[in-house]
Design an enzyme around this catalytic site. Structure first.
Site, PDB file in Angstrom:
ATOM      1  CE  LYS B  81      -3.818   2.130   2.605  1.00 24.04           C
ATOM      2  NZ  LYS B  81      -4.754   1.999   3.741  1.00 24.04           N
ATOM      3  CB  SER B 156      -7.867   4.068   2.312  1.00 18.77           C
ATOM      4  OG  SER B 156      -7.085   3.404   3.293  1.00 18.77           O
ATOM      5  CB  SER B 180      -8.184   1.185   5.261  1.00 20.23           C
ATOM      6  OG  SER B 180      -8.787   2.453   5.294  1.00 20.23           O
TER       7      SER B 180
END
Lengths: 105, 487
Positions: B81, B156, B180
């Site tokens: 990420k 996210s 997320s």
């Protein structure tokens, strides 16, 4: 004395928003303020439902782990070379000093 | 053979490399080919680590040829990420503010992956500074759901889940502040674990809300999720909030007997208002658990309904403090100004997107003199009430079952103009972060072409029970791979 506020809707003035923007170090053009106020009020008026919870005398929980202080052995470490650390800087002079706009006259 | 390698899971790829059936170079090239094929359709990666991945693979091939030892992730491509720092590879947080930022160090979780010979293949797309539930606020454009390109992948960590499900990587390292990891895993149909707060070091994870952020694994199977946790977990002297707990062999918990374990349905989150397919996912999970001899009950946590406002008031406050560091001087978006204050206010206005600016401002408001007691302090007291109720709930069960989100993946643009509607997609996921407990999200069904998932939550540091239950349920559901449908 109960901690809960009145059930009136929260209001916020444009000047308050300008003050918050300055505290946040954010330029906010005047033409954006109304939309910002609308988003602020929608969110804050939803969030204020936490007022319904009885929290008198409750210990605040700032962190999920009940940690006491953590002490480490002191020592000199260099996790990265100075030039590596400065590679992302705004402007650096030949003596590795970071250049910023004038602070004092 | 080589063209199919991207379809294989991490365990199989590692075994093939160790048996010298394929080279690490072949594995990486297969994944890079797959990235070239699908990336224009899904935009899951902000940076593709082409040269770095090839170099890592060649190094491992040489060591294998010499008979030297390699780590447990040798030959396994992983996406990271793009909010987790990678030395020498730009780490943007999906923001214009950090569009050119190159960290001079690795996050601890990344360092541990590299030490285990995991091959970093790309940096995954993310909502700006992890503030979002759809990966639509990324400065680098929205990520799209691999199953339906009109739908969001969740957020996210949308890029992490999408890259994994599309076959661009075999494992993904992500981060969960209010859902997320679990919500994008649910929207894309992979496995996502939010570990207990403190289980994985946050060093090098670029902070959004420090008392909520937690790095965790994503994979296409439960056991591979456990394997990645084994690599990244454990105490780290660079993060004083990392817990001093032993790293367990969670992969060995997968497949263990679940008879007489006790799972409780969270009453407040499983109401008649749920869409039928989400309720159906819960019902299907309950049937599977009961058939396996798990005791099912219902538990009530009345304050759980307040998780979203508690979560947002505290995370926005923490964000306003954490993001105060972005002043463009030592790093970050560059701009011109005549004086220092103008430099700060302008670079931040230009560098941050609308959602980030608003969250900083609401957080500043909640912490400011005259409002602190009513907002931040009130929310932290409410957080204690929820935490106490959850501790009580776990007296009578080993795990709690709930939906991950109140819907399947929604359409792009559907909620971008209404911040409150977007925030309410987190209504069932923020609770684990408010309390600091682990949560495992996994798919149990498909409905109209999109995955339907559920989550199990457990007491702090009891990821083991989640892996036991999750791996059993995984065997009982038939979830297709993306490429199964394409064929």
């Amino acid at each position: 004395m109960p901690e809960t506020r009145s059930s009136e809707r929260i209001e916020i003035s444009l000047q308050q928003l300008r003050d918050i923007a300055f505290l946040s170090r954010l330029e906010v053009p005047d033409e954006s303020l109304e939309e910002l106020r609308s988003d602020f009020l929608a969110l804050l008026n939803h969030f204020k439902q936490i007022d319904e919870l009885p929290t008198d005398g409750v210990e605040p929980m700032a962190h999920p782990l009940e940690l006491s202080n953590v002490f480490l052995q002191e020592g000199v470490r260099c996790p990265a070379e100075p030039d590596e650390l400065l590679q992302n800087a705004l402007e650096v002079d030949s003596e590795r000093r970071v250049i910023v706009p004038r602070v004092v006259e | 053979m080589a063209e199919l390698l991207w379809k294989y899971g991490a365990e199989k790829l590692h075994a093939m490399v160790m048996n010298r059936e394929v080279s690490c170079r072949e594995v990486v090239e297969s994944h890079l080919d797959r990235i070239r094929e699908v990336e224009p359709l899904i935009n899951a990666l902000i940076t593709i680590c082409h040269a770095e991945a090839i170099a890592q693979a060649d190094d491992q091939d040489k060591r294998l040829a010499r008979g030297e030892a390699v780590g447990p992730l040798a030959g396994v491509p992983i996406s990271i990420k793009d909010i987790i720092s990678t030395e020498g590879v730009r780490t943007t947080c999906g923001s214009k503010m950090l569009a050119e930022y190159i960290p001079p160090y690795d996050a601890t979780a990344v360092r541990r992956i590299k030490e285990a010979d995991g091959i970093i293949i790309g940096k995954a797309n993310v909502d700006e500074f992890a503030m979002g539930s759809s990966t639509e606020t990324s400065h680098f454009g929205p990520c799209l759901n691999p199953w339906d390109h009109r739908a969001v992948p969740g957020g996210s960590s949308g890029g992490s889940a999408a890259s994994l499900v599309a076959g661009e990587c075999a494992l993904a390292l992500a981060e969960d502040t209010g859902g997320s990891i679990r919500q994008p895993a649910a929207f894309c149909g992979c496995i996502g674990l939010k570990p207990t707060y403190g289980r994985v070091s946050r060093y090098g994870n670029i902070s959004y809300a420090s008392s909520f952020d937690q790095i965790g694994p994503m994979a296409r199977s439960v056991v591979e999720t456990a394997l990645l946790l084994e690599i990244i977990a454990g105490r780290d002297l660079f993060d004083s909030t990392s817990a001093d707990r032993p790293v367990e062999k969670w992969s060995e918990a997968c497949g263990q007997d679940v008879k007489r374990l006790r799972v409780a349905i969270l009453k407040e989150y499983v109401s008649e208002d749920l869409p039928p397919e989400i309720k159906g996912g819960i019902n299907k999970t309950v049937d599977i658990l009961q058939n396996a001899g798990v005791e099912i009950s219902t538990v009530s946590v009345p304050t759980a309904s307040y998780a979203v406002p508690i979560y947002y008031v505290i995370t926005m406050s923490e964000a306003s403090s954490n993001l105060a560091r972005y002043d463009s001087i030592l790093y970050g978006h560059k701009t011109d100004a005549d004086d220092l204050i103008s430099l700060f206010t302008r670079c931040r206005a230009e560098g941050f997107g609308k959602v980030v600016r608003e969250r900083i401002m609401i957080g500043t408001y909640a912490l400011s003199a005259g409002f602190y007691d009513d907002w931040y302090l009130k929310a932290t007291k409410a957080r204690r009430l929820v935490s106490n109720e959850f501790a009580q709930a776990f007296q009578s069960c080993d795990a709690i079952l709930a939906p991950v989100a109140p819907c399947k993946a929604f359409k792009l643009g559907e909620k971008t103009d209404d911040p409150l509607a977007m925030y309410l997609t987190d209504v069932y996921s923020t609770i684990a972060n408010v309390v600091g407990i682990p949560g495992l999200a996994f798919p149990v069904d498909f409905h109209e072409g999109l995955p339907v998932s559920v989550q199990l939550m457990a007491q702090p540091f009891n990821e083991t029970v989640l892996f036991r239950l999750g791996s059993m349920i995984e065997q009982e559901v038939d979830i297709p791979r993306l490429w199964d449908l394409a064929e």
